[in-house]
Design a protein around this motif. Structure first.
Motif, PDB file in Angstrom:
ATOM      1  N   HIS A   1       2.934   6.161  -5.579  1.00  0.00           N
ATOM      2  CA  HIS A   1       2.602   6.255  -7.006  1.00  0.00           C
ATOM      3  C   HIS A   1       1.371   7.151  -7.220  1.00  0.00           C
ATOM      4  CE1 HIS A   1       1.594   5.110 -11.104  1.00  0.00           C
ATOM      5  NE2 HIS A   1       0.415   4.713 -10.665  1.00  0.00           N
ATOM      6  N   LEU A   2       0.290   6.888  -6.466  1.00  0.00           N
ATOM      7  CA  LEU A   2      -0.949   7.656  -6.640  1.00  0.00           C
ATOM      8  C   LEU A   2      -0.763   9.138  -6.319  1.00  0.00           C
ATOM      9  CD1 LEU A   2      -3.638   5.249  -5.110  1.00  0.00           C
ATOM     10  CD2 LEU A   2      -3.292   5.803  -7.534  1.00  0.00           C
ATOM     11  N   ALA A   3       0.031   9.421  -5.279  1.00  0.00           N
ATOM     12  CA  ALA A   3       0.232  10.812  -4.862  1.00  0.00           C
ATOM     13  C   ALA A   3       1.264  11.527  -5.725  1.00  0.00           C
ATOM     14  CB  ALA A   3       0.654  10.856  -3.398  1.00  0.00           C
ATOM     15  N   GLY A   4       2.032  10.764  -6.478  1.00  0.00           N
ATOM     16  CA  GLY A   4       3.050  11.388  -7.329  1.00  0.00           C
ATOM     17  C   GLY A   4       4.291  11.834  -6.576  1.00  0.00           C
ATOM     18  N   PHE A   5       4.517  11.258  -5.389  1.00  0.00           N
ATOM     19  CA  PHE A   5       5.741  11.597  -4.651  1.00  0.00           C
ATOM     20  C   PHE A   5       6.939  10.963  -5.351  1.00  0.00           C
ATOM     21  CE2 PHE A   5       2.785  11.630  -0.873  1.00  0.00           C
ATOM     22  CZ  PHE A   5       2.910  12.993  -0.605  1.00  0.00           C
ATOM     23  N   PRO A   6       8.041  11.678  -5.440  1.00  0.00           N
ATOM     24  CA  PRO A   6       9.243  11.038  -5.988  1.00  0.00           C
ATOM     25  C   PRO A   6       9.732   9.950  -5.026  1.00  0.00           C
ATOM     26  CG  PRO A   6       9.529  13.431  -5.768  1.00  0.00           C
ATOM     27  CD  PRO A   6       8.227  13.074  -5.118  1.00  0.00           C
ATOM     28  N   LEU A   7       9.985   8.771  -5.557  1.00  0.00           N
ATOM     29  CA  LEU A   7      10.422   7.646  -4.733  1.00  0.00           C
ATOM     30  C   LEU A   7      11.730   7.936  -4.018  1.00  0.00           C
ATOM     31  CD1 LEU A   7       9.518   4.841  -3.906  1.00  0.00           C
ATOM     32  CD2 LEU A   7      10.727   3.922  -5.878  1.00  0.00           C
ATOM     33  N   HIS A   8      12.527   8.815  -4.558  1.00  0.00           N
ATOM     34  CA  HIS A   8      13.819   9.145  -3.950  1.00  0.00           C
ATOM     35  C   HIS A   8      13.726  10.269  -2.912  1.00  0.00           C
ATOM     36  CE1 HIS A   8      13.455  11.918  -7.348  1.00  0.00           C
ATOM     37  NE2 HIS A   8      14.185  12.731  -6.632  1.00  0.00           N
TER      38      HIS A   8
ATOM     39  N   THR B   1       0.834  -1.210   0.000  1.00  0.00           N
ATOM     40  CA  THR B   1       0.000   0.000   0.000  1.00  0.00           C
ATOM     41  C   THR B   1       0.865   1.256   0.000  1.00  0.00           C
ATOM     42  OG1 THR B   1      -0.218  -0.112   2.423  1.00  0.00           O
ATOM     43  CG2 THR B   1      -1.998  -1.103   1.107  1.00  0.00           C
ATOM     44  N   GLY B   2       1.998   1.208   0.676  1.00  0.00           N
ATOM     45  CA  GLY B   2       2.881   2.383   0.722  1.00  0.00           C
ATOM     46  C   GLY B   2       3.410   2.765  -0.648  1.00  0.00           C
TER      47      GLY B   2
ATOM     48  N   VAL C   1       9.035   5.595  11.498  1.00  0.00           N
ATOM     49  CA  VAL C   1       8.259   5.453  10.263  1.00  0.00           C
ATOM     50  C   VAL C   1       6.893   6.114  10.424  1.00  0.00           C
ATOM     51  CG1 VAL C   1       7.118   3.812   8.705  1.00  0.00           C
ATOM     52  CG2 VAL C   1       9.468   3.400   9.443  1.00  0.00           C
ATOM     53  N   PHE C   2       6.262   5.934  11.571  1.00  0.00           N
ATOM     54  CA  PHE C   2       4.982   6.605  11.828  1.00  0.00           C
ATOM     55  C   PHE C   2       5.136   8.113  11.698  1.00  0.00           C
ATOM     56  CE2 PHE C   2       2.878   2.860  13.617  1.00  0.00           C
ATOM     57  CZ  PHE C   2       1.561   3.129  13.315  1.00  0.00           C
ATOM     58  N   TYR C   3       6.175   8.658  12.296  1.00  0.00           N
ATOM     59  CA  TYR C   3       6.409  10.100  12.195  1.00  0.00           C
ATOM     60  C   TYR C   3       6.571  10.519  10.728  1.00  0.00           C
ATOM     61  CZ  TYR C   3       8.643  14.590  12.112  1.00  0.00           C
ATOM     62  OH  TYR C   3       8.947  15.897  11.800  1.00  0.00           O
ATOM     63  N   LEU C   4       7.386   9.786   9.991  1.00  0.00           N
ATOM     64  CA  LEU C   4       7.638  10.126   8.589  1.00  0.00           C
ATOM     65  C   LEU C   4       6.371  10.018   7.743  1.00  0.00           C
ATOM     66  CD1 LEU C   4      11.083   8.356   8.212  1.00  0.00           C
ATOM     67  CD2 LEU C   4      10.673  10.835   8.216  1.00  0.00           C
ATOM     68  N   MET C   5       5.530   9.021   8.037  1.00  0.00           N
ATOM     69  CA  MET C   5       4.263   8.878   7.300  1.00  0.00           C
ATOM     70  C   MET C   5       3.374  10.090   7.523  1.00  0.00           C
ATOM     71  SD  MET C   5       2.911   4.889   7.505  1.00  0.00           S
ATOM     72  CE  MET C   5       1.870   5.315   8.867  1.00  0.00           C
ATOM     73  N   VAL C   6       3.362  10.591   8.747  1.00  0.00           N
ATOM     74  CA  VAL C   6       2.475  11.713   9.073  1.00  0.00           C
ATOM     75  C   VAL C   6       3.071  13.045   8.621  1.00  0.00           C
ATOM     76  CG1 VAL C   6       1.446  13.008  10.997  1.00  0.00           C
ATOM     77  CG2 VAL C   6       1.405  10.501  11.008  1.00  0.00           C
ATOM     78  N   ALA C   7       4.350  13.278   8.955  1.00  0.00           N
ATOM     79  CA  ALA C   7       4.956  14.591   8.705  1.00  0.00           C
ATOM     80  C   ALA C   7       5.417  14.777   7.252  1.00  0.00           C
ATOM     81  CB  ALA C   7       6.151  14.794   9.640  1.00  0.00           C
ATOM     82  N   LYS C   8       5.850  13.708   6.613  1.00  0.00           N
ATOM     83  CA  LYS C   8       6.377  13.770   5.253  1.00  0.00           C
ATOM     84  C   LYS C   8       7.348  14.946   5.078  1.00  0.00           C
ATOM     85  CE  LYS C   8       2.192  11.779   3.239  1.00  0.00           C
ATOM     86  NZ  LYS C   8       1.639  11.376   4.527  1.00  0.00           N
ATOM     87  N   PRO C   9       8.367  15.033   5.915  1.00  0.00           N
ATOM     88  CA  PRO C   9       9.277  16.180   5.826  1.00  0.00           C
ATOM     89  C   PRO C   9      10.022  16.181   4.484  1.00  0.00           C
ATOM     90  CG  PRO C   9      10.174  14.524   7.304  1.00  0.00           C
ATOM     91  CD  PRO C   9       8.802  14.067   6.906  1.00  0.00           C
ATOM     92  N   MET C  10      10.045  17.317   3.862  1.00  0.00           N
ATOM     93  CA  MET C  10      10.711  17.420   2.547  1.00  0.00           C
ATOM     94  C   MET C  10      12.122  17.950   2.700  1.00  0.00           C
ATOM     95  SD  MET C  10       8.743  16.249   0.333  1.00  0.00           S
ATOM     96  CE  MET C  10       7.093  15.866  -0.006  1.00  0.00           C
TER      97      MET C  10
END
Length: 154
Positions: free
Chosen positions: A71-78, A65-66, A145-154
């Protein structure tokens, strides 16, 4: 709507993954602290079953799902947060596989001691110490990982 459904499945499976891990660790830890061999035998049997059913399935669902959400959100995998999430998930998984093996040894050792009416042998305590040592980094990796899923720091 597809994104919302996949995100809901991702969050739900992460809840099962983390919740089962914390719950199993809690009950196993306190059963072992009680030193009641019969209780330890029962709890280890249930913990192994829960780990295979809940944790095992969610260890598959989470990356599936991740990656689909990325893919659906268009986030760069890197993206750094995605790379860190993947790295931390892999670290936790590398801890989980031996933990399951250790839990099966704890289960078998405790069941034998309970059946024979003997104290837990030294091998049980060696397995238990390794279980704790591997559980600590897995716990903190999943917290991150929970933090990163929620915050998505760029």
């Amino acid at each position: 709507m597809e994104y919302v459904i996949v995100k809901w499945l991702h969050i739900l499976s992460s809840t099962f993954l983390f919740g089962t891990g914390i719950g199993s660790a809690w009950y196993l830890l306190f059963a072992v602290i009680s030193r009641n061999v019969a209780a330890i035998a029962v709890v280890t049997r249930i913990v192994v079953m829960a780990d295979w059913i809940f944790t095992g399935l969610t260890m598959i669902a989470q990356p599936a799902t991740g990656f689909y959400l990325v893919h659906l959100a268009g986030f760069p995998l890197h993206s750094k947060w995605i790379m860190w999430s993947i790295t931390l998930f892999v670290i936790a998984a590398c801890c989980w596989f031996p933990v399951v093996w250790l839990q099966m040894r704890l289960r078998d050792t405790a069941a034998a001691a309970a059946a024979e009416g003997t104290p837990l042998p030294p091998a049980f305590w060696r397995y238990f110490k390794r279980w704790i040592v591997l559980g600590i980094p897995a716990f903190f990796a999943f917290l991150a990982v929970f933090y990163l899923m929620v915050a998505k720091p760029m």
